[in-house]
Enzyme design. Sequence first.
Site, PDB file in Angstrom:
ATOM      1  N   PRO A  62       0.606   5.654   0.312  1.00 49.64           N
ATOM      2  CA  PRO A  62       0.943   4.234   0.481  1.00 49.64           C
ATOM      3  C   PRO A  62       2.020   3.839  -0.531  1.00 49.64           C
ATOM      4  O   PRO A  62       2.422   4.653  -1.358  1.00 49.64           O
ATOM      5  CB  PRO A  62      -0.366   3.541   0.113  1.00 49.64           C
ATOM      6  CG  PRO A  62      -0.960   4.432  -0.932  1.00 49.64           C
ATOM      7  CD  PRO A  62      -0.523   5.842  -0.604  1.00 49.64           C
ATOM      8  N   VAL A  99       4.416   2.715   4.207  1.00 52.19           N
ATOM      9  CA  VAL A  99       5.152   1.827   3.305  1.00 52.19           C
ATOM     10  C   VAL A  99       4.704   0.379   3.567  1.00 52.19           C
ATOM     11  O   VAL A  99       4.598  -0.037   4.720  1.00 52.19           O
ATOM     12  CB  VAL A  99       6.667   1.953   3.577  1.00 52.19           C
ATOM     13  CG1 VAL A  99       7.465   1.075   2.610  1.00 52.19           C
ATOM     14  CG2 VAL A  99       7.116   3.406   3.474  1.00 52.19           C
ATOM     15  N   ALA A 129      -1.003  -3.360  -0.677  1.00 50.05           N
ATOM     16  CA  ALA A 129      -0.918  -1.929  -0.349  1.00 50.05           C
ATOM     17  C   ALA A 129      -1.306  -1.679   1.092  1.00 50.05           C
ATOM     18  O   ALA A 129      -1.897  -2.548   1.747  1.00 50.05           O
ATOM     19  CB  ALA A 129      -1.826  -1.141  -1.271  1.00 50.05           C
ATOM     20  N   ASN A 130      -0.951  -0.525   1.594  1.00 46.96           N
ATOM     21  CA  ASN A 130      -1.414  -0.077   2.903  1.00 46.96           C
ATOM     22  C   ASN A 130      -2.523   0.942   2.685  1.00 46.96           C
ATOM     23  O   ASN A 130      -2.575   1.583   1.644  1.00 46.96           O
ATOM     24  CB  ASN A 130      -0.270   0.627   3.640  1.00 46.96           C
ATOM     25  CG  ASN A 130       0.615  -0.355   4.359  1.00 46.96           C
ATOM     26  OD1 ASN A 130       0.575  -1.544   4.107  1.00 46.96           O
ATOM     27  ND2 ASN A 130       1.415   0.160   5.265  1.00 46.96           N
ATOM     28  N   ARG A 131      -3.335   1.126   3.690  1.00 47.12           N
ATOM     29  CA  ARG A 131      -4.330   2.187   3.609  1.00 47.12           C
ATOM     30  C   ARG A 131      -3.658   3.508   3.963  1.00 47.12           C
ATOM     31  O   ARG A 131      -3.085   3.620   5.037  1.00 47.12           O
ATOM     32  CB  ARG A 131      -5.405   1.967   4.662  1.00 47.12           C
ATOM     33  CG  ARG A 131      -6.483   1.025   4.271  1.00 47.12           C
ATOM     34  CD  ARG A 131      -7.552   1.127   5.341  1.00 47.12           C
ATOM     35  NE  ARG A 131      -8.282  -0.105   5.499  1.00 47.12           N
ATOM     36  CZ  ARG A 131      -9.250  -0.492   4.664  1.00 47.12           C
ATOM     37  NH1 ARG A 131      -9.590   0.256   3.639  1.00 47.12           N
ATOM     38  NH2 ARG A 131      -9.879  -1.620   4.864  1.00 47.12           N
TER      39      ARG A 131
END
Length: 405
Positions: A203, A282, A215-217
């Site tokens: 991420p 991203v 954030a992304n997982r």
Amino acid sequence: MSKLLQNKRILLVIGGGIAAYKSLDLIRRLKERGAMVRAILTEAGAQFVTPLAVGAISGERVFTSLFDLADEQDVGHIRLARDTDLIIVAPATADLLAKMANGLANDLASTALLATDKPVLVAPAMNPRMWDHAATRRNADRLRQDGIRFVGPNTGAMAERGESGLGRMAEPIEIADAAATLLGATGAGGVLTGRRVIVTSGPTHEPIDPVRVLANRSSGRQGHAIAAAAARAGADVTLVSGPVALPDPAGVKVVKVETAEEMLHAVGLALPADIAVFAAAVADWRVKRAKNSKVKKGKSGPPKLDLVENPDILATVATLDDNRPALVVGFAAETDDVVAHARKKLKRKRCDLIVANDVSPASGVMGGVSNTVHLVSAAGVETWPTMSKSDVAEKLIARFAELLG
Ligand code: CTP
């Protein structure tokens, strides 16, 4: 026949299933490729093929019992497990997989598998219902997590009359090929020798203040597996990774970044490359002005986040005039209309290939070890069966090499 396994030592564990007869052919295939094959025949395996047949074909002594005094004095089960380059378990029965997954060691085969420090390749073979049982699935997942590699099972007719489905052991040639790939013996130094590869993974973390991020997982498992597979195939690999809890893959240059902007910068520095794979999740937005000190809870309620869009790293690289890699590969993590979205992304981001997958919570892909992917390119869509992320990586690398020609 090219001697892809020249001078490799393989320990073959033959479990007790009807597919054991194919193990005799497997020994021939491995030997044709130059390997030296020693075999452990489990007690159940010996119900299907005899030690005499295995010994005659392998040309080596066959090991059957943990408590054979002569064997222990001569070789010993620990040495048997370590004086080898690879262990192959074929057929890998439900029972053997269960023992391996739980660290049981009550016979020679399971003891050797627990004592080894070498890679292990398993070729499951069982009735489709047994393969599909929650317990077997759990065991297989656990083994994948432990780094055990799988080949098959395949779909087809079973020995039981009228039964068919997923559970047939992979064919001996497939198993021999998988062994060669695993040992990095894919021919003249690997299919990507001399190529430069950039992979983004994990991420990105976009700071809100010193303690909070957007954030992304993403575990980074798929991206890291691709970088590792590219390195095994002989490429010069730069992995640009966001924050992950994974070890650095062997033989890869790792650049650690936090934010999308840092990732873009690091990718720019790693160019030129022949292949760029954008597996990172991203974050699409960042906070316009992150605070330098921790935002406190207050009477004014939650803070308003002023978000701006992050640069699209994939699209930036895919549209470079100079320095565009010959093969630009994007990922599309979708929760619905997977292929349709991927097709649009392919065009919009101008990449050569999109690896699309379903990441809806029900799929278990996020953070999991398996993946079901669709390859979307101008040529069409190809759907691959569910497999481990490392197998996906291995197959993708083979495909990239083909596409580069
Ligand atoms: N990607 C990137 N830089 C970004 C966003 C995405 O390089 N700022 C890359 C990802 O690594 C992946 C691909 O683009 O290879 C797809 O990303 P995704 O976030 O799924 O696509 P989006 O452009 O966000 O499209 P959508 O929001 O419609 O899903």
